[in-house]
Design a protein around this motif. Structure first.
Motif, short mmCIF file in Angstrom:
data_model
loop_
_atom_site.label_atom_id
_atom_site.label_comp_id
_atom_site.label_asym_id
_atom_site.label_seq_id
_atom_site.Cartn_x
_atom_site.Cartn_y
_atom_site.Cartn_z
N ASP A 134 0.83 -1.21 0.00
CA ASP A 134 0.00 0.00 0.00
C ASP A 134 0.86 1.26 0.00
OD1 ASP A 134 -2.24 -1.62 0.05
OD2 ASP A 134 -2.62 -1.32 2.20
N GLU A 135 1.91 1.26 0.82
CA GLU A 135 2.79 2.43 0.89
C GLU A 135 3.57 2.62 -0.40
OE1 GLU A 135 3.09 4.95 3.03
OE2 GLU A 135 1.49 4.13 4.26
N LEU A 136 4.04 1.53 -1.00
CA LEU A 136 4.77 1.62 -2.25
C LEU A 136 3.87 2.16 -3.37
CD1 LEU A 136 7.44 1.08 -3.75
CD2 LEU A 136 6.62 -1.25 -4.16
N THR A 137 2.66 1.65 -3.43
CA THR A 137 1.71 2.11 -4.45
C THR A 137 1.32 3.57 -4.23
OG1 THR A 137 0.84 -0.14 -4.64
CG2 THR A 137 -0.54 1.62 -5.50
N ALA A 138 1.09 3.95 -2.99
CA ALA A 138 0.74 5.34 -2.69
C ALA A 138 1.90 6.28 -3.02
CB ALA A 138 0.34 5.47 -1.22
N PHE A 139 3.12 5.84 -2.72
CA PHE A 139 4.30 6.64 -3.05
C PHE A 139 4.39 6.84 -4.56
CE2 PHE A 139 8.79 6.37 -4.43
CZ PHE A 139 9.24 7.61 -3.97
N LEU A 140 4.23 5.78 -5.31
CA LEU A 140 4.26 5.85 -6.76
C LEU A 140 3.21 6.85 -7.27
CD1 LEU A 140 5.39 4.73 -9.44
CD2 LEU A 140 3.76 2.85 -9.24
N GLY A 141 2.02 6.77 -6.73
CA GLY A 141 0.95 7.69 -7.12
C GLY A 141 1.28 9.14 -6.79
N ARG A 142 1.86 9.38 -5.61
CA ARG A 142 2.20 10.76 -5.22
C ARG A 142 3.27 11.35 -6.14
NH1 ARG A 142 1.77 8.35 -0.19
NH2 ARG A 142 4.03 8.20 0.06
N VAL A 143 4.28 10.55 -6.47
CA VAL A 143 5.35 11.05 -7.34
C VAL A 143 4.79 11.37 -8.73
CG1 VAL A 143 7.53 10.48 -8.48
CG2 VAL A 143 7.22 9.97 -6.06
N VAL A 144 3.93 10.50 -9.23
CA VAL A 144 3.34 10.74 -10.55
C VAL A 144 2.50 12.01 -10.52
CG1 VAL A 144 1.69 9.84 -12.24
CG2 VAL A 144 3.48 8.36 -11.30
N GLU A 145 1.69 12.19 -9.48
CA GLU A 145 0.87 13.40 -9.39
C GLU A 145 1.73 14.65 -9.28
OE1 GLU A 145 -2.47 13.89 -9.90
OE2 GLU A 145 -2.17 11.84 -10.60
N GLN A 146 2.79 14.58 -8.46
CA GLN A 146 3.68 15.73 -8.33
C GLN A 146 4.34 16.06 -9.67
OE1 GLN A 146 4.24 17.76 -5.66
NE2 GLN A 146 5.68 18.97 -6.84
N SER A 147 4.75 15.03 -10.39
CA SER A 147 5.37 15.25 -11.70
C SER A 147 4.37 15.85 -12.69
CB SER A 147 5.90 13.93 -12.26
OG SER A 147 6.93 13.44 -11.44
N ALA A 148 3.11 15.46 -12.57
CA ALA A 148 2.09 15.98 -13.48
C ALA A 148 1.79 17.44 -13.19
CB ALA A 148 0.82 15.15 -13.37
N THR A 149 1.81 17.82 -11.92
CA THR A 149 1.47 19.20 -11.57
C THR A 149 2.68 20.11 -11.57
OG1 THR A 149 1.64 18.69 -9.21
CG2 THR A 149 -0.54 18.51 -10.21
N ASP A 150 3.89 19.54 -11.53
CA ASP A 150 5.12 20.33 -11.55
C ASP A 150 5.88 19.99 -12.82
OD1 ASP A 150 7.38 21.79 -11.10
OD2 ASP A 150 7.71 21.06 -9.07
#
Length: 191
Positions: free
Chosen positions: A90-106
């Protein structure tokens, strides 16, 4: 033997304002935005910008390095939650999602690094991120949830292929589709 002086408070503030403005300007206008425009957006003289960052590549590298430090902090926080009892997958998947979202918005980080070839200057932050992600993977593998052949490079490959230019629903769907590839339930070990 003289000790190096700590930077003046106004110099620290100016550097931070320049980095914020650079990220915003590159996001808004692309990596070809001029140093004059970045200085104006930061509210500093062009000479002040060049004292902190002699070249545009230096400035872009600093923006990218800040992002890498943020990713390292996030990975270490996820690992701390696993150590406290949270589920590693769960933590690995959530981390992956957060990095992708940050990359999309930045998009400044992604566009600037690709266009100018800037590399993060702080290897220590890259190492921190890699170590924390490796520990998350090992914890998931120990639980039997993360496939034994998953590596840190696989996670980085996922980051580099994420649909960051797509809407949030597409990014969420991408995460739903790639997550099973990380798990033991979705595939058998390759021979």
């Amino acid at each position: 033997m003289s000790q190096a002086r700590a930077p003046r408070a106004d110099a620290v503030r100016n550097r931070k304002r320049i980095l914020v403005a650079a990220g915003e300007q590159i996001t808004a206008h692309g990596p070809d935005v001029g140093m004059d425009e970045i200085a104006a957006a930061a509210g500093v003289a062009v000479g002040t910008l060049y004292r902190h960052f002699p070249t545009k590549t230096d400035l872009v590298a600093a923006v990218v390095a800040e992002y890498v430090a943020h990713v390292a902090d996030d990975a270490e926080a996820a690992l701390a939650r696993v150590t406290a009892g949270e589920h590693p997958l769960d933590e690995l998947t959530a981390f992956l999602g957060r990095v992708v979202e940050q990359s999309a918005t930045d998009r400044a980080v992604k566009a600037a690094a690709q266009t100018l070839g800037a590399q993060p200057g702080n290897r220590a932050d890259e190492d921190r991120a890699g170590s924390a992600v490796a520990a998350l993977i090992r914890a998931g593998q120990s639980d039997g949830d993360v496939h034994p052949d998953v590596t840190v490079n696989d996670i980085y490959l996922l980051f580099s292929t994420a649909p960051t230019d797509q809407p949030p629903t597409a990014r969420a769907r991408w995460l739903t589709l790639v997550t099973p590839g990380l798990t033991t339930q979705a595939r058998q070990a390759e021979s």
